[in-house]
Design a protein around this motif. Structure first.
Motif, PDB file in Angstrom:
ATOM      1  N   UNK A  82       6.994  70.103  -2.518  1.00  0.00           N
ATOM      2  CA  UNK A  82       6.632  71.529  -2.456  1.00  0.00           C
ATOM      3  C   UNK A  82       7.297  72.225  -1.269  1.00  0.00           C
ATOM      4  N   UNK A  83       7.546  71.473  -0.198  1.00  0.00           N
ATOM      5  CA  UNK A  83       8.130  72.060   1.021  1.00  0.00           C
ATOM      6  C   UNK A  83       9.629  72.332   0.875  1.00  0.00           C
ATOM      7  N   UNK A  84      10.318  71.464   0.134  1.00  0.00           N
ATOM      8  CA  UNK A  84      11.781  71.610  -0.015  1.00  0.00           C
ATOM      9  C   UNK A  84      12.187  71.502  -1.495  1.00  0.00           C
ATOM     10  N   UNK A  85      11.642  72.378  -2.341  1.00  0.00           N
ATOM     11  CA  UNK A  85      11.903  72.246  -3.783  1.00  0.00           C
ATOM     12  C   UNK A  85      13.383  72.372  -4.146  1.00  0.00           C
ATOM     13  N   UNK A  86      14.111  73.185  -3.377  1.00  0.00           N
ATOM     14  CA  UNK A  86      15.526  73.410  -3.694  1.00  0.00           C
ATOM     15  C   UNK A  86      16.382  72.169  -3.437  1.00  0.00           C
ATOM     16  N   UNK A 127      15.985  61.704  -3.319  1.00  0.00           N
ATOM     17  CA  UNK A 127      15.261  62.049  -2.095  1.00  0.00           C
ATOM     18  C   UNK A 127      13.849  61.457  -2.139  1.00  0.00           C
ATOM     19  N   UNK A 128      13.210  61.550  -3.284  1.00  0.00           N
ATOM     20  CA  UNK A 128      11.869  60.972  -3.449  1.00  0.00           C
ATOM     21  C   UNK A 128      11.916  59.467  -3.157  1.00  0.00           C
ATOM     22  N   UNK A 174      17.107  62.961   6.597  1.00  0.00           N
ATOM     23  CA  UNK A 174      17.417  63.809   7.757  1.00  0.00           C
ATOM     24  C   UNK A 174      17.517  65.276   7.334  1.00  0.00           C
ATOM     25  N   UNK A 175      18.220  65.534   6.247  1.00  0.00           N
ATOM     26  CA  UNK A 175      18.402  66.913   5.775  1.00  0.00           C
ATOM     27  C   UNK A 175      17.052  67.572   5.465  1.00  0.00           C
ATOM     28  N   UNK A 176      16.214  66.862   4.749  1.00  0.00           N
ATOM     29  CA  UNK A 176      14.923  67.454   4.382  1.00  0.00           C
ATOM     30  C   UNK A 176      13.997  67.575   5.593  1.00  0.00           C
TER      31      UNK A 176
END
Length: 168
Positions: free
Chosen positions: A135-139, A145-146, A26-28
């Motif tokens: 690449x979209x949410x590297x931080x 998450x993966x 959800x966060x990502x």
């Protein structure tokens, strides 16, 4: 180990998707949502970079002279697939199953069957999806998450595969 009792009921099976996994997804997704058109296109361009022959699976690309990154049909399709995949993942724990309308799931199964989609295509797509997201949410990207996104994708694929049969 399968989360489903049998392949034919994959879309109705209850799925174990933990609260922590849901929170990561959800966060990502909330961070990526505003760029879903651009990210969807990057996702598909990555698929075609890894497996150029995958372009043949898309009828709207067969005779097109328009460069992939400018193709309006690809842009539209890519965004729709990216959004559907992400929205399905976000709903996974709450619903306890893949939440794509049954008619859409049947259509996806039929189209994927007719197009000749095989397991290797799903693996390339999964890799491209996860790389695009990384690449979209590297931080905020992490192994957890993966894994959460990977599991959500695998559940969607299982539901699509359960509907892969010749249309009558």
């Amino acid at each position: 180990m399968s989360l489903f009792s049998d392949r034919s009921s994959a879309s109705d099976a209850t799925i174990c998707f933990r609260e922590e996994q849901e929170a990561l997804v959800v966060k990502s997704w909330n961070s990526m949502k505003k760029n879903s058109g651009e990210l969807g296109l990057k996702f598909f361009l990555k698929i075609f970079e890894i497996a150029p022959s995958a372009q043949k699976l898309f009828s709207f690309l067969k005779d097109s002279k328009v460069p992939l990154e400018k193709n309006p049909k690809l842009k539209s399709h890519a965004m729709a697939v990216f959004v559907m995949t992400c929205e399905s993942a976000v709903q996974l724990r709450k619903a306890g199953k893949v939440t794509v309308r049954d008619s859409t799931l049947k259509k996806l199964g039929g189209v994927h069957y007719k197009s000749g989609v095989v397991d290797e295509h799903y693996e390339v797509t999964k890799f491209a999806l996860l790389e695009t997201m990384k690449e979209a949410v590297p931080e905020m990207w992490s192994p957890e998450m993966k894994n959460a996104w990977g599991q959500a994708y695998d559940q969607l694929v299982a539901a699509i595969k359960s509907e892969m049969e010749p249309s009558s």
